[in-house]
Design an enzyme around this catalytic site. Structure first.
Site, mmCIF file in Angstrom:
data_model
loop_
_atom_site.group_PDB
_atom_site.id
_atom_site.type_symbol
_atom_site.label_atom_id
_atom_site.label_comp_id
_atom_site.label_asym_id
_atom_site.label_seq_id
_atom_site.Cartn_x
_atom_site.Cartn_y
_atom_site.Cartn_z
ATOM 1 N N SER A 66 0.833 -1.202 0.000
ATOM 2 C CA SER A 66 0.000 0.000 0.000
ATOM 3 C C SER A 66 0.870 1.256 0.000
ATOM 4 C CB SER A 66 -0.954 -0.038 1.192
ATOM 5 O OG SER A 66 -1.890 1.020 1.131
ATOM 6 N N ASP A 74 -2.437 6.154 -3.842
ATOM 7 C CA ASP A 74 -1.275 5.517 -3.220
ATOM 8 C C ASP A 74 -0.828 4.331 -4.081
ATOM 9 O OD1 ASP A 74 -3.452 3.849 -2.695
ATOM 10 O OD2 ASP A 74 -2.617 3.147 -0.805
ATOM 11 N N ASP A 91 -1.229 1.080 -4.225
ATOM 12 C CA ASP A 91 -2.121 0.042 -4.743
ATOM 13 C C ASP A 91 -3.495 0.565 -5.138
ATOM 14 O OD1 ASP A 91 -2.858 0.355 -1.982
ATOM 15 O OD2 ASP A 91 -3.828 -1.600 -2.031
ATOM 16 N N ASP A 148 -6.004 2.326 -3.511
ATOM 17 C CA ASP A 148 -7.216 2.352 -2.691
ATOM 18 C C ASP A 148 -7.317 3.601 -1.814
ATOM 19 O OD1 ASP A 148 -5.350 1.755 -0.731
ATOM 20 O OD2 ASP A 148 -6.395 -0.030 0.027
#
Length: 455
Positions: free
Chosen positions: A96, A232, A234, A236
């Site tokens: 993340s 960010d 990834d 989400d």
């Protein structure tokens, strides 16, 4: 740092500690505890360690006899949504927003993100899962285009509302960059890709470098942009800035998105601004930090147009939401919703200004020992004199919430919240104030105080 462990969202740890054997054990335990449906979708972010870890995930799922859909580098919500539509489970290889030397796994059942109870069952089953006899080898297939389908699906929910808009897309190393570009085009706008990174860049939407505002302002001038957006690593957690370089707080993005899609019930963690209580929703439910807690509270709230969001801006559309469900946080949905509302109305800056005024800020101390933080917070809770002395600059304490770290409200209307990150050795400090500029001053002051206390 301790070994890989479940935090606020998924398993996280140093990439070197996420060995193929450790990854295989967690995948085996997940498949034993959480029925995978018709197969497993596997995706990854752009970290250097992610391809190797994704191969380990796929190998273990094939040993379990599953049909494995290898989706490549795709955003987490795109992967989760495609898996749900196919009645499959999913595993996303991503750290993340945390630094590039770390990585992790996010797990999804065919119904969406796993719960905290699922996490506990996975940990308990680690040894037993590897000891069981395994069925014959499964089937491997490459599945492409899940990010494009997600982008077009979100765009279709809002329509072509961006004609004449030029939107900068800060690509850095977010796996969501191409999907955001495609989504903006499908909404009728012109996407301008900006500054792709040659190596992984960790972007934390809750702790952005203030100097980025000047960079965004310069890009907006150079490229004649109406807004700048990103996500960010990834995909989400969204990032949205106006043409003056002003970055919208994640909780502001959440409020605007919930308003745009007609939410009646909003579920948020304690770290979200208290302005959400003044934004006209029928009910606001607060939880501990972490998407599993938000998702659990959304399920308990019932099916009546419930939306969850976090201080990082990630939005979870529940029953009666907008577009196809993805069962987890999404960055594309809030970007589309906020741009749509701004394009139909007075623009992004005015849309932001119309919300209840609440100054917010957040930052963190890195490399912090979790046990020392816990001991300090326990002492401040137990020792009234020490607590009043430590927090004296902010005012008189009128309430303490211990659900997640230590959150204090003061007679000045200010809020200060201290909590350890669930994903990294970081102590986070959040502040809110009715006075412009006060929140950032509080954060800077308490970071200095905490650094002195913790050595």
């Amino acid at each position: 740092m301790t070994g890989p462990a479940f935090g606020t969202s998924g398993l996280r740890g140093l990439a070197r500690d996420l060995s193929d054997a450790l990854v295989a054990a967690h995948v085996g335990a997940f498949l034993a505890c959480c029925p995978p449906g018709r197969g497993l979708f596997v995706g990854r972010d752009l970290r250097a360690s992610s391809p190797r870890i994704a191969r380990a995930v796929a190998r273990r799922a094939l040993r379990a006899g599953l049909e494995v859909h290898e989706c490549g580098a795709v955003p987490t919500p795109s992967l989760a949504g495609a898996a749900m539509a196919a009645e499959c489970a999913a595993i996303m290889v991503t750290g993340s927003h945390i630094p590039g030397d770390r990585n992790g796994l996010k797990f999804y059942t065919p119904a969406g993100e796993i719960t905290k109870d699922d996490e506990r069952r996975i940990v308990a089953a680690l040894d037993a899962a590897e000891a069981r006899p395994l069925p014959p080898r499964g089937r491997f297939r490459r599945t492409s285009g899940v990010d494009g389908r997600h982008a077009r699906g979100v765009a279709a929910a809002f329509g072509r509302v961006l004609p004449g808009w030029r939107v900068g897309v800060w690509m850095h190393a977010t796996v969501a960059g191409p999907a955001i570009v495609e989504m903006i085009g499908a909404m009728g706008g012109e996407a301008v890709p900006l500054d792709p990174a040659q190596a992984f860049v960790a972007v934390d939407t809750e702790a952005l470098d203030p100097a980025l505002s000047e960079t965004f302002r310069r890009w907006a001038t150079e490229h004649r942009l109406d807004a700048i957006v990103s996500a960010d690593g990834d995909g989400d957690r969204p990032l949205i800035a106006d043409a003056d370089g002003q970055v919208l707080g994640g909780d502001v993005i959440g409020i605007l998105t919930a308003q745009e899609i007609g939410a009646r019930i909003v579920v948020t963690p304690l770290t979200v601004t208290e302005a959400v209580h003044e934004a006209g929703f029928d009910q606001v439910v607060t939880t501990k930090v972490g998407s599993p807690h938000v998702i659990a509270a959304m399920a308990a709230a019932g099916p009546d147009r419930v939306v969850g969001f976090e201080a990082n801006g990630g939005v979870i559309a529940g029953a009666g939401g907008w577009g196809a469900p993805v069962g987890t946080r999404d960055a594309l949905l809030p970007i589309a919703a906020v741009l749509a509302a701004a394009a139909r109305g007075p623009g992004l800056a005015a849309l932001h200004a119309a919300l209840p005024s609440r100054d917010t800020a957040a930052d963190r101390l890195a490399g912090i020992d979790r046990a020392r933080v816990a001991a300090l917070i326990d002492r401040l809770v137990a020792d009234r004199a020490a607590r009043e002395a430590f927090f004296a600059p902010t005012g008189r304490i009128v309430d303490i919430d211990r659900r997640d770290g230590m959150r204090l409200r003061f007679d000045t209307g200010d809020v200060v919240h201290l909590r350890m990150s669930g994903n990294a050795p970081e102590l986070r400090v959040y502040a809110q104030s009715p006075r412009p500029g006060a929140a950032r001053a509080h954060v800077a002051d308490y970071l200095a105080r905490l650094a002195a206390e913790l050595g």
